[in-house]
Design an enzyme around this catalytic site. Structure first.
Site, PDB file in Angstrom:
ATOM      1  N   HIS A 148       0.842  -1.193   0.000  1.00 57.13           N
ATOM      2  CA  HIS A 148       0.000   0.000   0.000  1.00 57.13           C
ATOM      3  C   HIS A 148       0.887   1.256   0.000  1.00 57.13           C
ATOM      4  O   HIS A 148       2.092   1.169   0.212  1.00 57.13           O
ATOM      5  CB  HIS A 148      -0.955   0.010   1.205  1.00 57.13           C
ATOM      6  CG  HIS A 148      -0.273   0.054   2.540  1.00 57.13           C
ATOM      7  ND1 HIS A 148      -0.176  -1.028   3.388  1.00 57.13           N
ATOM      8  CD2 HIS A 148       0.363   1.063   3.174  1.00 57.13           C
ATOM      9  CE1 HIS A 148       0.474  -0.692   4.469  1.00 57.13           C
ATOM     10  NE2 HIS A 148       0.823   0.572   4.377  1.00 57.13           N
TER      11      HIS A 148
HETATM   12  P1  TYD Z   1      -2.202  -3.554   7.364  1.00 53.98           P
HETATM   13  O1  TYD Z   1      -1.846  -2.104   7.290  1.00 53.98           O
HETATM   14  O2  TYD Z   1      -2.901  -4.145   6.185  1.00 53.98           O
HETATM   15  O3  TYD Z   1      -0.905  -4.424   7.713  1.00 53.98           O
HETATM   16  P2  TYD Z   1       0.425  -4.750   6.880  1.00 53.98           P
HETATM   17  O4  TYD Z   1       0.583  -3.654   5.871  1.00 53.98           O
HETATM   18  O5  TYD Z   1       1.503  -4.739   7.888  1.00 53.98           O
HETATM   19  O6  TYD Z   1       0.277  -6.082   6.266  1.00 53.98           O
HETATM   20  O7  TYD Z   1      -3.062  -3.763   8.657  1.00 53.98           O
HETATM   21  C1  TYD Z   1      -3.508  -5.050   9.068  1.00 53.98           C
HETATM   22  C2  TYD Z   1      -4.790  -4.874   9.863  1.00 53.98           C
HETATM   23  O8  TYD Z   1      -4.567  -4.112  11.055  1.00 53.98           O
HETATM   24  C3  TYD Z   1      -5.857  -4.153   9.074  1.00 53.98           C
HETATM   25  O9  TYD Z   1      -7.105  -4.781   9.355  1.00 53.98           O
HETATM   26  C4  TYD Z   1      -5.864  -2.764   9.646  1.00 53.98           C
HETATM   27  C5  TYD Z   1      -5.405  -2.963  11.076  1.00 53.98           C
HETATM   28  N1  TYD Z   1      -4.646  -1.830  11.616  1.00 53.98           N
HETATM   29  C6  TYD Z   1      -5.182  -1.061  12.621  1.00 53.98           C
HETATM   30  O10 TYD Z   1      -6.308  -1.299  13.102  1.00 53.98           O
HETATM   31  N2  TYD Z   1      -4.455  -0.015  13.138  1.00 53.98           N
HETATM   32  C7  TYD Z   1      -3.224   0.282  12.652  1.00 53.98           C
HETATM   33  O11 TYD Z   1      -2.577   1.255  13.132  1.00 53.98           O
HETATM   34  C8  TYD Z   1      -2.668  -0.523  11.585  1.00 53.98           C
HETATM   35  C9  TYD Z   1      -1.318  -0.226  11.014  1.00 53.98           C
HETATM   36  C10 TYD Z   1      -3.418  -1.567  11.106  1.00 53.98           C
END
Ligand code: TYD
Length: 137
Positions: free
Chosen positions: A50
Site C-alpha cells: 500500500h
Molecule cells: P495492514 O496495514 O494491512 O498491515 P500490513 O501492511 O503490515 O500487512 O493492517 C492489518 C490490519 O490491522 C488491518 O485490518 C488494519 C489494522 N490496523 C489497525 O487497526 N491499526 C493500525 O494502526 C494498523 C497499522 C493496522
C-alpha cells in the site's frame, strides 16, 4: 530518486546496554501520534502493499532483519533493515512492500497520524494514477 532516507539515531548507552529515545525535534521529523509493531511473520510473506496519501512513517527494525521495497511509480528500490540504531523515514505517496523477515524480526513503526483507512491506497493501479497526477517534473 525515491524520497526516503535512513535516520541515524543518537544512541545513549553505557556498560548496561544501549538506549535510543525519539522525540520530535532535531532527531526526529514529526510528532508521533501512533506506534505499531509487527512480528512473527514468515520469511516469504509480503506485507504492506500500500501507499499513504498523507501519512509519514519511520520504520525501525528493532530485532532481526527484513527488506523494505519502496516504489514511487517510476523506480523501485530495496532497503535492507537490520539495525535498531537506524530508522527508515518514508513520506507519503510511496508504495511499500516488506518481506524477507528473519525469525527474530520485530518491526516497529512510528506514524505521524492516527489510523485512517481512507489515507491508504491499497490498489497498485490506483497508486500509479494518483502519483502520475502529482508528477510535475
Ligand atoms: P495492514 O496495514 O494491512 O498491515 P500490513 O501492511 O503490515 O500487512 O493492517 C492489518 C490490519 O490491522 C488491518 O485490518 C488494519 C489494522 N490496523 C489497525 O487497526 N491499526 C493500525 O494502526 C494498523 C497499522 C493496522
Amino acid at each position: 530518486m525515491i524520497d526516503y532516507c535512513l535516520l541515524n539515531f543518537r544512541v545513549r548507552g553505557d556498560h548496561s546496554g544501549k538506549l535510543v529515545a525519539l522525540e520530535k525535534g532535531e532527531d526526529f521529523p514529526f510528532e508521533i501520534k501512533r506506534v505499531y509493531y509487527i512480528w512473527a511473520t514468515d520469511r516469504d510473506i509480503i506485507r504492506g502493499k500500500h501507499a499513504h496519501r498523507a501519512l509519514e512513517q519511520v520504520v525501525i527494525c528493532t530485532s532481526g532483519s527484513c527488506d523494505f521495497i519502496l516504489d514511487n511509480g517510476r523506480e523501485r528500490e530495496t532497503v535492507h533493515l537490520d539495525n535498531p540504531e537506524q530508522g527508515l523515514y518514508i513520506r507519503n505517496n510511496i508504495w511499500r512492500e516488506f518481506t524477507n523477515f528473519s525469525d527474530d524480526c520485530v518491526v516497529m513503526v512510528l506514524a505521524s497520524e492516527h489510523y485512517d483507512e481512507s489515507d491508504y491506497i491499497r490498489d497498485y493501479e490506483t497508486f500509479l494514477k494518483e502519483v502520475a497526477t502529482k508528477d510535475y517534473c
